[in-house]
Design an enzyme around this catalytic site. Structure first.
Site, PDB file in Angstrom:
ATOM      1  CG  ASP A 140     118.054  20.082  54.922  1.00  0.00           C
ATOM      2  OD1 ASP A 140     119.027  20.810  55.177  1.00  0.00           O
ATOM      3  OD2 ASP A 140     117.127  19.861  55.728  1.00  0.00           O
ATOM      4  CG  HIS A 165     116.581  22.874  56.988  1.00  0.00           C
ATOM      5  ND1 HIS A 165     116.801  21.599  57.462  1.00  0.00           N
ATOM      6  CD2 HIS A 165     116.492  23.650  58.110  1.00  0.00           C
ATOM      7  CE1 HIS A 165     116.845  21.614  58.787  1.00  0.00           C
ATOM      8  NE2 HIS A 165     116.643  22.845  59.208  1.00  0.00           N
ATOM      9  CB  SER A 175     115.283  22.099  62.050  1.00  0.00           C
ATOM     10  OG  SER A 175     116.687  22.220  61.976  1.00  0.00           O
TER      11      SER A 175
END
EC number: 3.1.2.12
Lengths: 292, 292
Positions: free
Chosen positions: B235, B270, B156
């Protein structure tokens, strides 16, 4: 209709982790439980074997789901994993939250008889009876899970839970494994505190929930145990005498039983860094006895 | 004497996890960092290659050490893993703790020029220069780590960090991989907020810290990228347009570059359940380019 509310459904290692809650009649509370279904369950109509994992003091189902990595190994072998909670939550009993090693998060997987814990702290009934029956009979999850091929494992207080339930219900669990189990709770501070609080002062009653005592009379499975235990030699709780795996080993030997392997892992501690390292060995141990 | 204070030394997967702190000149604060040394480092005099892993928003070094499972795969391949923190902590700057996506735990791995963050938020310098120099030159840890064989990965915001540092410092990292990276921060809400706060309003400056912009001018390593990216199609941040991996893919293609593989993993989210599933692939990717 499923008995479970699915709070999260998460892809992992080719299968799915389900974060569930359901209303328990044993505890009178909602109970959280996590379940991993391996890819083999989702892609065929064949039911998969199941490994129950009982966690230790203070844990919820999240800790081992996040950090134990059983599902990594279980995915490769087509095994489901079930992570129950370590106690009822939300009963608001007097004294329930006063310490981290007794009450909430610390049920010791017994059916309490002493008040106020007799109200709701029925975790033996929950883990050995209600939860399996509810899962295997469930409209959503039952079709994936083979109720004839079930093993049990656990850590610390959950290692005590796994060993005692394996010994108390011969044949129900095809094998048992434990990390750093509280192996002789009648003889250690954690166990004495818990047994006094849940069971009362009668030490004969304690013996019915103590793996070292229970194994002396074990007659199941032709007398052969199917037990694997790992203990870290760097584990402070082991050093402090909370675990006492040697007492269990001696009881097995004195009883002339076979099939209990206790391994002492050099320098490992009591944490999930230890558990995750040997999780695959424990899944393999279960797989051998579950025929996968 | 080591620059690092060892707060914990934990056996795991045949090697050791070290939980360290050290005083950083880049940030002016103590910085936490975790290091995994594989068994191969501890049992021979040969130095091992190193994978730096940059974590995402809100994380400390603990999250990925606990839940990413990189050290399981790194153990098998004789690779060290280094998990830095995601920002300085304890500076007590105005606004530093007002949001979870900016300030503490959210440095975006840039050297801030805007006040008050210019004081201490120098995480590019910390991760790309100070931390490697300190580790590789350290009296205790330097002897285990091969400074010529280093790769970088991240998740991320840390995926953004890994990609941008890989592209900004050609040759320093032999390969790069990312989970769900913020691939074009100039064009997404997270990135816009962070770049405005750390770098100011000049969007030309932003481009120097944006993988999709940086890759357009990439000339390192004979023009060949060594990048692996995984993105989960389930996600929510991907769906909300925070990640924009397609923009990065297009920039790579338009620039005529090779060697960047972007995989879209069906249904994955995620979380660390996603990261841990493919951690082994990312360790393999690094291993291939590190010659192990």
């Amino acid at each position: 209709m499923s008995s479970f509310t699915t709070n999260a459904r998460i892809a992992s290692f080719g299968g799915r982790i389900y974060k569930l809650t359901h209303q328990s009649t044993s505890t009178g509370t909602p109970m959280a439980v996590n379940v991993f279904l391996p890819p083999q369950a989702l892609s065929s109509s064949q039911k998969v074997p199941v490994l129950f994992f009982l966690s230790g003091l203070t844990c919820t189902p999240e800790n081992c789901t996040d950090k134990g990595f059983f599902h990594a190994a279980a995915s490769r072998r087509g095994m489901a994993v079930v992570w129950p909670d370590t106690s009822p939550r939300g009963l608001n009993l007097p004294g329930e939250k006063d310490s981290w090693d007794f009450g909430e998060g610390a049920s010791f997987y017994v059916d309490a008889v002493r008040e106020p814990f007799a109200k709701g702290y029925k975790m033996e009934s929950y883990v050995a009876k209600e939860l399996p029956a509810t899962l295997f009979g469930d409209a959503e999850f039952g079709k994936y899970l083979d109720k004839e091929r079930v093993s049990i494992a656990g850590h610390s207080m959950g290692g005590h839970g796994a060993l005692t339930l394996y010994l108390k219900y011969p044949g129900m669990f095809k094998s048992c494994s434990a990390f750093s189990p509280i192996s002789n709770p009648s003889q250690c501070p954690w166990g004495e505190k818990a047994f006094r609080g849940y069971l009362g002062e009668d030490k004969e009653e304690w013996k019915k929930h103590d793996a070292t005592e229970l194994v002396k009379g074990f007659k199941g499975e032709g007398g052969d145990l199917k037990i694997l235990i790992d203990v870290g030699t760097g584990d402070n709780f082991y050093k402090q005498g909370q675990l006492l795996p040697e007492n269990f080993e001696k009881a097995v030997k004195d009883a002339g039983l076979k099939g209990a392997e206790v391994r002492y892992q050099e320098d490992y501690d009591h944490s999930y860094y230890f558990i995750s390292t040997f999780a695959e060995d424990h899944v393999k141990h279960a797989a051998k006895h579950l025929g996968v």
